[in-house]
Design an enzyme around this catalytic site. Structure first.
Site, mmCIF file in Angstrom:
data_model
loop_
_atom_site.group_PDB
_atom_site.id
_atom_site.type_symbol
_atom_site.label_atom_id
_atom_site.label_comp_id
_atom_site.label_asym_id
_atom_site.label_seq_id
_atom_site.Cartn_x
_atom_site.Cartn_y
_atom_site.Cartn_z
ATOM 1 N N ASN A 9 -38.953 118.555 52.480
ATOM 2 C CA ASN A 9 -37.789 117.727 52.809
ATOM 3 C C ASN A 9 -37.202 118.272 54.106
ATOM 4 O O ASN A 9 -36.568 119.322 54.108
ATOM 5 C CB ASN A 9 -36.779 117.797 51.657
ATOM 6 C CG ASN A 9 -35.484 117.072 51.985
ATOM 7 O OD1 ASN A 9 -35.398 116.358 52.992
ATOM 8 N ND2 ASN A 9 -34.480 117.244 51.141
ATOM 9 N N LYS A 11 -34.846 117.110 55.804
ATOM 10 C CA LYS A 11 -33.394 116.826 55.931
ATOM 11 C C LYS A 11 -33.100 116.274 57.328
ATOM 12 O O LYS A 11 -33.926 115.550 57.878
ATOM 13 C CB LYS A 11 -32.587 118.082 55.588
ATOM 14 C CG LYS A 11 -33.007 118.667 54.233
ATOM 15 C CD LYS A 11 -32.100 119.723 53.701
ATOM 16 C CE LYS A 11 -32.627 120.228 52.363
ATOM 17 N NZ LYS A 11 -31.757 121.190 51.722
ATOM 18 N N HIS A 96 -30.804 113.501 45.939
ATOM 19 C CA HIS A 96 -30.687 114.878 46.407
ATOM 20 C C HIS A 96 -29.227 115.321 46.287
ATOM 21 O O HIS A 96 -28.310 114.531 46.513
ATOM 22 C CB HIS A 96 -31.169 115.001 47.857
ATOM 23 C CG HIS A 96 -31.343 116.424 48.274
ATOM 24 N ND1 HIS A 96 -30.279 117.216 48.640
ATOM 25 C CD2 HIS A 96 -32.445 117.210 48.340
ATOM 26 C CE1 HIS A 96 -30.734 118.430 48.915
ATOM 27 N NE2 HIS A 96 -32.047 118.452 48.741
ATOM 28 N N GLU A 98 -27.382 116.905 48.186
ATOM 29 C CA GLU A 98 -26.576 116.691 49.402
ATOM 30 C C GLU A 98 -26.083 115.250 49.466
ATOM 31 O O GLU A 98 -24.985 114.984 49.958
ATOM 32 C CB GLU A 98 -27.402 117.076 50.644
ATOM 33 C CG GLU A 98 -27.547 118.593 50.748
ATOM 34 C CD GLU A 98 -28.850 119.069 51.357
ATOM 35 O OE1 GLU A 98 -29.546 118.282 52.020
ATOM 36 O OE2 GLU A 98 -29.181 120.266 51.160
ATOM 37 N N GLU A 168 -33.406 121.174 41.406
ATOM 38 C CA GLU A 168 -32.889 121.934 42.545
ATOM 39 C C GLU A 168 -31.486 122.434 42.220
ATOM 40 O O GLU A 168 -30.503 121.691 42.391
ATOM 41 C CB GLU A 168 -32.824 121.044 43.790
ATOM 42 C CG GLU A 168 -34.159 120.502 44.234
ATOM 43 C CD GLU A 168 -34.167 120.149 45.721
ATOM 44 O OE1 GLU A 168 -35.034 120.668 46.431
ATOM 45 O OE2 GLU A 168 -33.288 119.397 46.164
ATOM 46 N N GLY A 174 -30.690 126.333 50.361
ATOM 47 C CA GLY A 174 -30.300 126.803 51.681
ATOM 48 C C GLY A 174 -29.502 128.095 51.674
ATOM 49 O O GLY A 174 -28.921 128.483 52.683
ATOM 50 N N SER A 214 -34.460 127.423 48.183
ATOM 51 C CA SER A 214 -34.893 128.681 48.798
ATOM 52 C C SER A 214 -36.297 129.107 48.355
ATOM 53 O O SER A 214 -36.572 130.303 48.196
ATOM 54 C CB SER A 214 -33.880 129.798 48.534
ATOM 55 O OG SER A 214 -32.620 129.457 49.095
HETATM 56 P P1 13P Z 1 -34.104 124.988 50.908
HETATM 57 O O1 13P Z 1 -35.567 125.189 50.638
HETATM 58 O O2 13P Z 1 -33.745 125.049 52.362
HETATM 59 O O3 13P Z 1 -33.253 125.845 50.037
HETATM 60 O O4 13P Z 1 -33.782 123.454 50.480
HETATM 61 C C1 13P Z 1 -34.240 122.976 49.277
HETATM 62 C C2 13P Z 1 -33.998 121.526 49.218
HETATM 63 O O5 13P Z 1 -32.862 121.074 49.176
HETATM 64 C C3 13P Z 1 -35.163 120.628 49.261
HETATM 65 O O6 13P Z 1 -34.802 119.321 48.968
#
Ligand code: 13P
Length: 251
Positions: A9, A11, A96, A98, A168, A174, A214
């Site tokens: 992803n 983003k 997601h 976010e 997740e 992140g 992560s």
């Molecule tokens: P990270 O791997 O940067 O923690 O992000 C995970 C994520 O949100 C994938 O959709």
């Protein structure tokens, strides 16, 4: 045998030329992967067309990061499922954290989006996961149960063949703090049990459940060794082709 998947992803990262270069590097290195591991990349909407060209004939599938909850019309700024299909998207990520956190994505909206995506022939990667407060209060099982039930229980066992779940935990996204393999396996096993209650053991056994948060080359092996973890949804580490492929080589 359920599908093993490593999905990247991206983003809101990379310009189109940078994204095209990254996709090329992923395709090149994907030759190293065993046949039973599927790779997916989910770049921003602007990148889908040129990245689809790069992926043509490769074993890397294309995903969007979201889709509209309407089919077409006066919805400024939105991107419909048919548009995604027309640029060779095979998947879309939905729900997601976010999007839930910053854009008010609700389970009710997600039901509409999943409905449209499946009807258009897209596969869905549905994200679920608790935040740190919910984890600290011991509410994580309940939160994840509700997210799964509120959305997926509106669909049929046949629909589940086109659904992937990504667990997740928000506190791991992140942050550099990964869930331990025990914490992740516990929730993955729990999610599979919820799917089994509703749709039966065959559907539960076949459901691919990814871990995200992560995940990187240094911890992927331990996570992917867990019986109910079928791969990863990768954020930061998917922006480096080398790291992304190393993760995909961790089964
Ligand atoms: P990270 O791997 O940067 O923690 O992000 C995970 C994520 O949100 C994938 O959709």
């Amino acid at each position: 045998m359920r599908k093993l998947i490593v999905a990247g992803n991206w983003k809101m990262n990379t310009t189109v030329p940078e994204g095209v270069e990254l996709a090329k590097a992923v395709v090149e290195k994907s030759a190293e992967l065993p046949a039973n591991v599927s790779l997916i990349i989910a770049p921003p909407f602007t990148h889908l067309c040129p990245v689809a060209e790069v992926l043509k004939g490769s074993k890397v599938a294309l995903s969007a990061q979201n889709c509209a909850d309407q089919t077409k019309g006066a919805y400024t700024g939105e991107v419909a499922v048919d548009m995604l299909k027309s640029v060779c998207c095979e998947y879309t990520i939905l729900g997601h954290s976010e999007r839930r956190q910053y854009y008010g994505e609700t389970d009710a909206k997600l039901v509409e989006k999943v409905k449209l995506a499946l009807a258009a022939g897209l596969k869905v990667i549905l994200c679920v996961g608790e935040n740190i407060d919910q984890r600290n209060k011991g509410e994580h099982f309940q939160v994840v149960r509700e997210q799964v039930e509120n959305v997926l229980f509106k669909f049929t066992a046949e629909d589940m063949a086109n659904v992937v779940i990504a667990y997740e935990p928000v506190w791991a996204i992140g942050t550099g703090v990964t869930a331990t393999s025990e914490q992740a396996e516990e929730i993955h096993c729990f999610i599979r049990s919820i799917i089994k209650e509703k749709f039966g053991s065959q559907v539960a056994d076949d459901m691919t459940i990814l871990y995200g948060g992560s995940c990187k080359p240094s911890n992927a092996k331990e996570l992917f060794a867990c019986p109910d973890i079928d791969g990863g949804l990768i954020g930061g580490a998917a922006l480096k082709a080398d790291d992304f492929i190393k993760i995909a080589l961790s089964f």
